[in-house]
Design a protein around this motif. Structure first.
Motif, PDB file in Angstrom:
ATOM      1  N   ALA A   1      10.364  20.398  11.056  1.00 39.97           N
ATOM      2  CA  ALA A   1      10.781  21.752  11.441  1.00 39.97           C
ATOM      3  C   ALA A   1      12.255  21.981  11.114  1.00 39.97           C
ATOM      4  O   ALA A   1      12.641  23.052  10.625  1.00 39.97           O
ATOM      5  N   VAL A   2      13.082  20.976  11.373  1.00 40.31           N
ATOM      6  CA  VAL A   2      14.510  21.098  11.066  1.00 40.31           C
ATOM      7  C   VAL A   2      14.729  21.077   9.555  1.00 40.31           C
ATOM      8  O   VAL A   2      15.593  21.785   9.028  1.00 40.31           O
ATOM      9  N   GLN A   3      13.943  20.270   8.856  1.00 37.96           N
ATOM     10  CA  GLN A   3      14.065  20.214   7.401  1.00 37.96           C
ATOM     11  C   GLN A   3      13.884  21.596   6.777  1.00 37.96           C
ATOM     12  O   GLN A   3      14.559  21.940   5.804  1.00 37.96           O
ATOM     13  N   LYS A   4      12.992  22.389   7.336  1.00 38.74           N
ATOM     14  CA  LYS A   4      12.752  23.731   6.796  1.00 38.74           C
ATOM     15  C   LYS A   4      14.025  24.565   6.860  1.00 38.74           C
ATOM     16  O   LYS A   4      14.381  25.258   5.892  1.00 38.74           O
ATOM     17  N   ASP A   5      14.733  24.502   7.989  1.00 42.73           N
ATOM     18  CA  ASP A   5      15.992  25.247   8.124  1.00 42.73           C
ATOM     19  C   ASP A   5      17.053  24.694   7.182  1.00 42.73           C
ATOM     20  O   ASP A   5      17.833  25.451   6.584  1.00 42.73           O
ATOM     21  N   LEU A   6      17.097  23.369   7.045  1.00 41.68           N
ATOM     22  CA  LEU A   6      18.095  22.752   6.170  1.00 41.68           C
ATOM     23  C   LEU A   6      17.839  23.107   4.707  1.00 41.68           C
ATOM     24  O   LEU A   6      18.782  23.328   3.939  1.00 41.68           O
ATOM     25  N   ILE A   7      16.573  23.159   4.317  1.00 45.71           N
ATOM     26  CA  ILE A   7      16.232  23.546   2.944  1.00 45.71           C
ATOM     27  C   ILE A   7      16.676  24.976   2.678  1.00 45.71           C
ATOM     28  O   ILE A   7      17.242  25.291   1.625  1.00 45.71           O
TER      29      ILE A   7
ATOM     30  N   ALA B   1      19.487  25.974  -0.034  1.00 45.67           N
ATOM     31  CA  ALA B   1      19.120  26.886  -1.117  1.00 45.67           C
ATOM     32  C   ALA B   1      20.082  28.066  -1.180  1.00 45.67           C
ATOM     33  O   ALA B   1      20.463  28.520  -2.268  1.00 45.67           O
ATOM     34  N   ASP B   2      20.505  28.561  -0.027  1.00 45.57           N
ATOM     35  CA  ASP B   2      21.481  29.659  -0.004  1.00 45.57           C
ATOM     36  C   ASP B   2      22.805  29.212  -0.609  1.00 45.57           C
ATOM     37  O   ASP B   2      23.421  29.944  -1.398  1.00 45.57           O
ATOM     38  N   ARG B   3      23.264  28.006  -0.241  1.00 49.07           N
ATOM     39  CA  ARG B   3      24.534  27.515  -0.783  1.00 49.07           C
ATOM     40  C   ARG B   3      24.446  27.286  -2.286  1.00 49.07           C
ATOM     41  O   ARG B   3      25.440  27.416  -3.004  1.00 49.07           O
ATOM     42  N   ALA B   4      23.244  26.929  -2.767  1.00 47.64           N
ATOM     43  CA  ALA B   4      23.056  26.687  -4.201  1.00 47.64           C
ATOM     44  C   ALA B   4      22.840  27.974  -4.980  1.00 47.64           C
ATOM     45  O   ALA B   4      22.768  27.950  -6.211  1.00 47.64           O
ATOM     46  N   GLY B   5      22.735  29.110  -4.275  1.00 48.52           N
ATOM     47  CA  GLY B   5      22.493  30.375  -4.952  1.00 48.52           C
ATOM     48  C   GLY B   5      21.125  30.440  -5.599  1.00 48.52           C
ATOM     49  O   GLY B   5      20.957  31.053  -6.659  1.00 48.52           O
ATOM     50  N   ALA B   6      20.117  29.820  -4.955  1.00 47.51           N
ATOM     51  CA  ALA B   6      18.788  29.728  -5.558  1.00 47.51           C
ATOM     52  C   ALA B   6      18.073  31.074  -5.607  1.00 47.51           C
ATOM     53  O   ALA B   6      17.295  31.337  -6.525  1.00 47.51           O
ATOM     54  N   GLY B   7      18.308  31.922  -4.621  1.00 50.88           N
ATOM     55  CA  GLY B   7      17.642  33.218  -4.603  1.00 50.88           C
ATOM     56  C   GLY B   7      16.144  33.122  -4.391  1.00 50.88           C
ATOM     57  O   GLY B   7      15.390  33.972  -4.885  1.00 50.88           O
TER      58      GLY B   7
ATOM     59  N   ALA C   1      21.746  19.204 -17.831  1.00 51.83           N
ATOM     60  CA  ALA C   1      22.206  20.568 -18.099  1.00 51.83           C
ATOM     61  C   ALA C   1      23.480  20.875 -17.317  1.00 51.83           C
ATOM     62  O   ALA C   1      23.730  20.291 -16.253  1.00 51.83           O
ATOM     63  N   PRO C   2      24.313  21.791 -17.822  1.00 53.71           N
ATOM     64  CA  PRO C   2      25.519  22.186 -17.077  1.00 53.71           C
ATOM     65  C   PRO C   2      25.147  22.775 -15.719  1.00 53.71           C
ATOM     66  O   PRO C   2      24.044  23.294 -15.525  1.00 53.71           O
ATOM     67  N   ASP C   3      26.077  22.701 -14.784  1.00 56.47           N
ATOM     68  CA  ASP C   3      25.829  23.271 -13.464  1.00 56.47           C
ATOM     69  C   ASP C   3      25.594  24.768 -13.580  1.00 56.47           C
ATOM     70  O   ASP C   3      26.286  25.463 -14.339  1.00 56.47           O
ATOM     71  N   PRO C   4      24.626  25.299 -12.836  1.00 56.98           N
ATOM     72  CA  PRO C   4      24.346  26.741 -12.910  1.00 56.98           C
ATOM     73  C   PRO C   4      25.462  27.551 -12.257  1.00 56.98           C
ATOM     74  O   PRO C   4      26.128  27.088 -11.323  1.00 56.98           O
ATOM     75  N   ASP C   5      25.661  28.752 -12.763  1.00 59.98           N
ATOM     76  CA  ASP C   5      26.635  29.658 -12.152  1.00 59.98           C
ATOM     77  C   ASP C   5      26.045  30.232 -10.877  1.00 59.98           C
ATOM     78  O   ASP C   5      24.888  30.672 -10.846  1.00 59.98           O
ATOM     79  N   LYS C   6      26.845  30.229  -9.814  1.00 59.45           N
ATOM     80  CA  LYS C   6      26.379  30.812  -8.560  1.00 59.45           C
ATOM     81  C   LYS C   6      26.605  32.317  -8.587  1.00 59.45           C
ATOM     82  O   LYS C   6      27.639  32.784  -9.063  1.00 59.45           O
ATOM     83  N   PRO C   7      25.630  33.088  -8.074  1.00 60.01           N
ATOM     84  CA  PRO C   7      25.780  34.541  -8.087  1.00 60.01           C
ATOM     85  C   PRO C   7      26.907  34.998  -7.166  1.00 60.01           C
ATOM     86  O   PRO C   7      27.272  34.317  -6.240  1.00 60.01           O
TER      87      PRO C   7
END
Length: 538
Positions: free
Chosen positions: A314-320, A324-330, A532-538
């Motif tokens: 349950a905690v893993q879900k919040d951490l994911i 994902a937000d910090r990585a700019g995954a969208g 691959a190069p690091d992705p650009d964050k939005p």
């Protein structure tokens, strides 16, 4: 244990120093360390005279020797041989045998995604790289830069890390006074580096950046090696003298050798003598790091050690979701739920790695006008499948490998395989380019290093592999994992994690191909994504 022998190896500092030679395995060494840890130094590989392990016995008094020999005799008969001159130890001391880390089971891919036909016979490897000599290792930054996203504000606190968080806050409020050293340990993916980064960020605000020496085990030992060779240790000594806090990530991966252990021990001594704060992270608990304490001449028991647990699903879900937000995954909410469903089975410990791969592949598919839904990406890179092609990929013909022509900027790449199986280098490189071509990866590579490692000496390879990549100026490395039947085989996952951390500290990105996954296309696709190069964050 099959046989053993004790030989005198006195020094001016330790006239009662001895060498214990064994023919045995990690469990034998672990039992010895548990029973006689105060006497025994860090194990080293030994190749010859029927032995495979060497251990230094410090200040071996007669009563202790009687007890040790009695214990050894119960385990195996001593070898009736005359003691020859001891062999020269390796440049780097391997980590001590450690207890197995709980590892999630790897998903077994369906038969349809295995490359056919079977592996070709070993090929003649490409022209080997010229031998590299010690002393030409370029310097790299010793300090780890601050990460804006690793703070106490972004750290989620729960039952799994509550004690560690409380100890960290105590360190920030009163450094050096209570928990010194503070050791944060736990399996990968538990947030040790994040918590260490949060401590660094908070103390930097209070004391200033120059007062914080934030590094990692590999970075610190490498900096000392380079400074010792260049006779510039005074610069490191000044950094140490000016610092009020020492933070060391992955202390279990510090490369201790006979040449650098005194300088490393003096660094820690400087902080403890001045009652300045030291915070460390490791995969393993203090009882598994006894030889490291002996080499660096300090005790974890003088401070506080905190075990950070694996978060609940349950905690893993919040951490994911937060990661994902910090990585700019969208990712949409249903995509995050899917990612949680997959990673909760296997792979959560490599959350940041999987997020990076997914974000890069999503952007590639968007640019190509293809569907970028996570439900279509994960079957290609995670489950794994055939990397976006409808037919099964074909194994390359058994001919000598020829690297594609270099166009534009090229990354320096290494291909490293188990010793005795040099043909796998050409095989893996061929499939790597085949999968890259079919998935429109445009990065070109300049092959500067073709090397092997010895899979018969547990964990002795991580530092030499990093060193050979650094000397050759490599920025990318394809490494084929050990044969499952070799001594390193059962610890392949642990080895890949250690190598990734070592190489990352050198600015080298790892493309790991498990030996049992040589014919699985997704491993090569993931290697391209990792390169691959690091992705650009939005």
């Amino acid at each position: 244990m099959e046989r053993w022998e004790i030989r005198p190896t006195p020094t001016s500092d330790d006239p009662e120093r001895h060498q214990l030679l064994l023919q045995g395995g990690p469990s034998d060494v672990a039992s010895l360390l548990k029973k006689f840890g105060a006497l025994i130094g860090r194990p080293m590989p030994y190749n010859g005279e029927g032995y495979n392990i060497s251990l230094v016995l410090h200040r071996l008094k007669a009563p202790s020797r009687v007890k040790l020999e009695a214990w050894l005799t119960r385990a195996a008969p001593p070898a009736p041989t005359e003691p020859p001159a001891p062999t020269e130890p390796p440049a780097f001391l391997p980590p001590i045998p450690l207890p197995d880390i709980p590892v999630m089971p790897v998903l077994k891919p369906p038969e349809t995604i295995v490359l056919t036909p079977p592996l070709p016979e070993p090929l003649a490897p490409p022209t080997p790289t010229a031998a590299l000599t010690r002393g030409n290792i370029p310097a790299l930054p010793m300090l780890i830069p601050l990460r804006d996203d690793w703070t106490f504000e972004t750290l989620q606190v729960g039952a799994y890390n509550r004690f560690a968080h409380a100890a960290a806050m105590s360190v920030v409020s009163s450094p050096g006074s209570m928990y010194n050293p503070l050791l944060l340990y736990g399996v990968p993916g538990t947030g040790k580096s994040h918590l260490l980064g949060a401590i660094c960020a908070a103390l930097s605000k209070e004391l200033g950046d120059t007062a914080i020496l934030s590094t990692s085990g590999p970075r610190l030992s490498r900096a000392v090696n380079v400074a010792t060779a260049a006779k510039t240790m005074a610069a490191i000594d000044k950094k140490v003298a000016d610092a009020k806090v020492l933070l060391v990530d992955d202390i279990h991966l510090i490369g201790v050798s006979d040449q650098n252990k005194e300088a490393l021990a003096n660094i820690f001594k400087s902080f403890f003598d001045r009652q300045q704060q030291v915070v460390l992270t490791a995969l393993y608990p203090p009882k598994a790091l006894g030889a490291l304490e002996d080499a660096l001449k300090f005790s974890f028991s003088k401070g506080w050690s905190v075990d950070i647990k694996v978060p609940s699903p349950a905690v893993q879900k919040d951490l994911i979701s937060s990661a994902a937000d910090r990585a700019g995954a969208g990712f949409k909410s249903e995509e995050l739920a899917l990612l949680h469903e997959k990673l909760s089975v296997w792979g959560y410990q490599d959350l940041s790695l999987w997020l990076r791969r997914a974000v890069i592949f999503k952007k590639m598919r968007q640019d190509a006008g293809q569907s970028s839904a996570l439900s279509e990406i994960l079957p290609l890179i995670y489950e794994p499948l055939t990397a976006g092609v409808s037919e099964s990929a074909k194994a390359p013909a058994p001919v000598a490998f020829r690297a594609p022509a270099i166009t534009g900027a090229a990354e320096a790449i290494a291909v490293i395989v188990p010793k005795g199986e040099e043909g796998l280098g050409a095989y893996a490189a061929s499939i790597f380019y085949e999968i890259g071509s079919k998935n429109s990866f445009n990065q070109t590579y300049h092959h500067v290093l073709w090397e092997t490692y010895d899979a018969n000496v547990p964990f002795s390879i991580i530092f030499p592999v990093g060193e050979m990549c650094q000397r050759a100026g490599v920025t990318r490395a394809i490494i084929v994992g050990p044969n499952p039947d070799s001594p390193l085989g059962p610890r392949s996952a642990e080895l890949s994690h250690a190598l990734r951390r070592i190489l990352e500290s050198l600015g080298v990105r790892l493309g790991w191909i498990p030996y049992t996954g040589l014919g699985v296309a997704a491993h090569y696709l993931n290697a391209h994504l990792d390169f691959a190069p690091d992705p650009d964050k939005p």
